[in-house]
Design a protein around this motif. Sequence first.
Motif, PDB file in Angstrom:
ATOM      1  N   THR A 185       0.809  -1.219   0.000  1.00 16.26           N
ATOM      2  CA  THR A 185       0.000   0.000   0.000  1.00 16.26           C
ATOM      3  C   THR A 185       0.842   1.269   0.000  1.00 16.26           C
ATOM      4  O   THR A 185       0.317   2.359  -0.228  1.00 16.26           O
ATOM      5  CB  THR A 185      -0.937   0.035   1.227  1.00 16.26           C
ATOM      6  N   LYS A 244      -2.807  -2.580  -7.534  1.00 16.50           N
ATOM      7  CA  LYS A 244      -4.199  -2.949  -7.262  1.00 16.50           C
ATOM      8  C   LYS A 244      -4.425  -4.450  -7.403  1.00 16.50           C
ATOM      9  O   LYS A 244      -5.197  -5.043  -6.646  1.00 16.50           O
ATOM     10  CB  LYS A 244      -5.117  -2.152  -8.190  1.00 16.50           C
ATOM     11  N   ILE A 247      -3.012  -5.970  -4.183  1.00 17.33           N
ATOM     12  CA  ILE A 247      -3.916  -5.707  -3.066  1.00 17.33           C
ATOM     13  C   ILE A 247      -5.138  -6.609  -3.153  1.00 17.33           C
ATOM     14  O   ILE A 247      -5.631  -7.131  -2.144  1.00 17.33           O
ATOM     15  CB  ILE A 247      -4.323  -4.221  -3.045  1.00 17.33           C
ATOM     16  N   ALA A 248      -5.649  -6.798  -4.373  1.00 16.60           N
ATOM     17  CA  ALA A 248      -6.826  -7.650  -4.549  1.00 16.60           C
ATOM     18  C   ALA A 248      -6.537  -9.076  -4.093  1.00 16.60           C
ATOM     19  O   ALA A 248      -7.317  -9.690  -3.364  1.00 16.60           O
ATOM     20  CB  ALA A 248      -7.263  -7.637  -6.017  1.00 16.60           C
ATOM     21  N   SER A 251      -5.940  -9.114  -0.246  1.00 17.28           N
ATOM     22  CA  SER A 251      -7.176  -8.862   0.495  1.00 17.28           C
ATOM     23  C   SER A 251      -8.030 -10.117   0.554  1.00 17.28           C
ATOM     24  O   SER A 251      -8.674 -10.407   1.562  1.00 17.28           O
ATOM     25  CB  SER A 251      -7.964  -7.722  -0.164  1.00 17.28           C
ATOM     26  N   ALA A 266     -15.049  -5.132  -0.661  1.00 18.55           N
ATOM     27  CA  ALA A 266     -13.969  -4.168  -0.488  1.00 18.55           C
ATOM     28  C   ALA A 266     -13.392  -3.740  -1.834  1.00 18.55           C
ATOM     29  O   ALA A 266     -13.155  -2.549  -2.077  1.00 18.55           O
ATOM     30  CB  ALA A 266     -12.877  -4.765   0.390  1.00 18.55           C
ATOM     31  N   LEU A 267     -13.183  -4.706  -2.709  1.00 20.01           N
ATOM     32  CA  LEU A 267     -12.576  -4.405  -4.005  1.00 20.01           C
ATOM     33  C   LEU A 267     -13.538  -3.632  -4.910  1.00 20.01           C
ATOM     34  O   LEU A 267     -13.106  -2.735  -5.645  1.00 20.01           O
ATOM     35  CB  LEU A 267     -12.130  -5.701  -4.678  1.00 20.01           C
ATOM     36  N   ALA A 270     -13.515  -0.128  -3.707  1.00 18.27           N
ATOM     37  CA  ALA A 270     -12.248   0.512  -4.049  1.00 18.27           C
ATOM     38  C   ALA A 270     -12.210   0.924  -5.515  1.00 18.27           C
ATOM     39  O   ALA A 270     -11.882   2.068  -5.854  1.00 18.27           O
ATOM     40  CB  ALA A 270     -11.089  -0.431  -3.722  1.00 18.27           C
ATOM     41  N   ARG A 271     -12.556   0.009  -6.404  1.00 18.16           N
ATOM     42  CA  ARG A 271     -12.501   0.306  -7.839  1.00 18.16           C
ATOM     43  C   ARG A 271     -13.581   1.312  -8.228  1.00 18.16           C
ATOM     44  O   ARG A 271     -13.347   2.187  -9.076  1.00 18.16           O
ATOM     45  CB  ARG A 271     -12.682  -0.995  -8.625  1.00 18.16           C
ATOM     46  N   LEU A 292     -11.197   0.412  -0.152  1.00 18.47           N
ATOM     47  CA  LEU A 292     -10.704  -0.855   0.386  1.00 18.47           C
ATOM     48  C   LEU A 292     -10.737  -0.844   1.913  1.00 18.47           C
ATOM     49  O   LEU A 292     -11.185  -1.799   2.555  1.00 18.47           O
ATOM     50  CB  LEU A 292      -9.274  -1.101  -0.097  1.00 18.47           C
ATOM     51  N   SER A 296     -12.151  -2.828   6.129  1.00 20.20           N
ATOM     52  CA  SER A 296     -10.962  -3.520   6.622  1.00 20.20           C
ATOM     53  C   SER A 296     -11.199  -4.122   8.001  1.00 20.20           C
ATOM     54  O   SER A 296     -10.616  -5.158   8.339  1.00 20.20           O
ATOM     55  CB  SER A 296      -9.765  -2.564   6.666  1.00 20.20           C
TER      56      SER A 296
END
Length: 390
Positions: A185, A244, A247-248, A251, A266-267, A270-271, A292, A296
Amino acid sequence: MRILRIVPMFTKTGAVDAYIPQLEGFSRMDELEALHRISKAVPQKKWAFVQNCLPREYSGILVTNDGGVERAREVRDAGLSVIGYNLEPRLGVKELLDKCNAVAMDIHNPQRDQLVSLLNIYTTPATNRIALCVNSIEDYRTYVNQGFDYFIGDFYTKAVIGSNRASAQLGPIQANKLAVLSEVTKWEQESRDNVAKIAQIIQRDVFLTLSLIKMANSAFFGTIRKIDELKDAIIRIGMDNLTKWSIAILSTAITEEKTPEIARVALVRARFMENLAAWFAKSRWLSFFTGLASVSGVMLGMPLESALKEMRAPPEVSEHLNFQSDIGRLYGIVTNYISGDITAMERFLDGDAALAERLHVAYISAELWVADILKSIDQQSLEMEKRSTE
């Protein structure tokens, strides 16, 4: 103001099975045009809740008591699924149920107990039952036990978390993945030119390493030369995608489940936020990270403040999650769009009709992006399981 929302419909397992277009402020002709656009953009199975027209290319038509039994017969004769909704026991619901392929029920309807009894008497096992406005895990479990097949609502963001659970209780594998995620991140905040340093971080997690190499060799990146080295994979994927995608994958893995629903939520958030940020010339990275980070706490099983510390979130993320600043406004639009609170969303839109009409484009794009990632993770998980048994 015209608002088009795309609502996910969940199965008993928590997976998304269909996307439902919901329209407000659209004329009869505009409604059909909007649904045609959705048909081209969303490849997943879908049911269109439509009251004014009978487009044959959609798999379901909503029929209320206002339309009555004759309307249901007309829909069935057209070869379409009939979805009963807004049913009242005193208004010929028995005759209407006999013609319905599916029945949608607001679980907060004061007559819900009577309606469930009628469903048990007058429907067959093949009749799909849809529970609407499911806004808690408890409600979801209740209506799973009552035989409902599909669920609409934001219950999947409401997992119960112990208020005193500490980060020390994370499992060693989960903690390691979180540590890698914390490093990942920071890539957007710091220089991202050192491929060797980035590769060193990624190599701390075998699953992430194999997943990124697999993706670099996928048809998504359109090349036939096979890559075996992580550095080559990073170069091929490119830094714009790498952060990204990493992270995906992390996550999803952090939750210690295979493509869990909360990671998908979450994804998507985020997107979705990143797509909106691109239109507003705001920080795409901070917008992505805010979306995201918004769930969390659920992902890590701890209070949100503790989760943000574990993820080493920039301090301004907390402000965004409290709907402060321009990115906080985007967060308000995104969360209320997904949860279906149109009144709250309109306050954040502040009369921006042009943005309201483009929201579904940003949402659909986010869903397709996440679906692509989770599919690649599923495939990689299967391959890793196969290797471990050989």
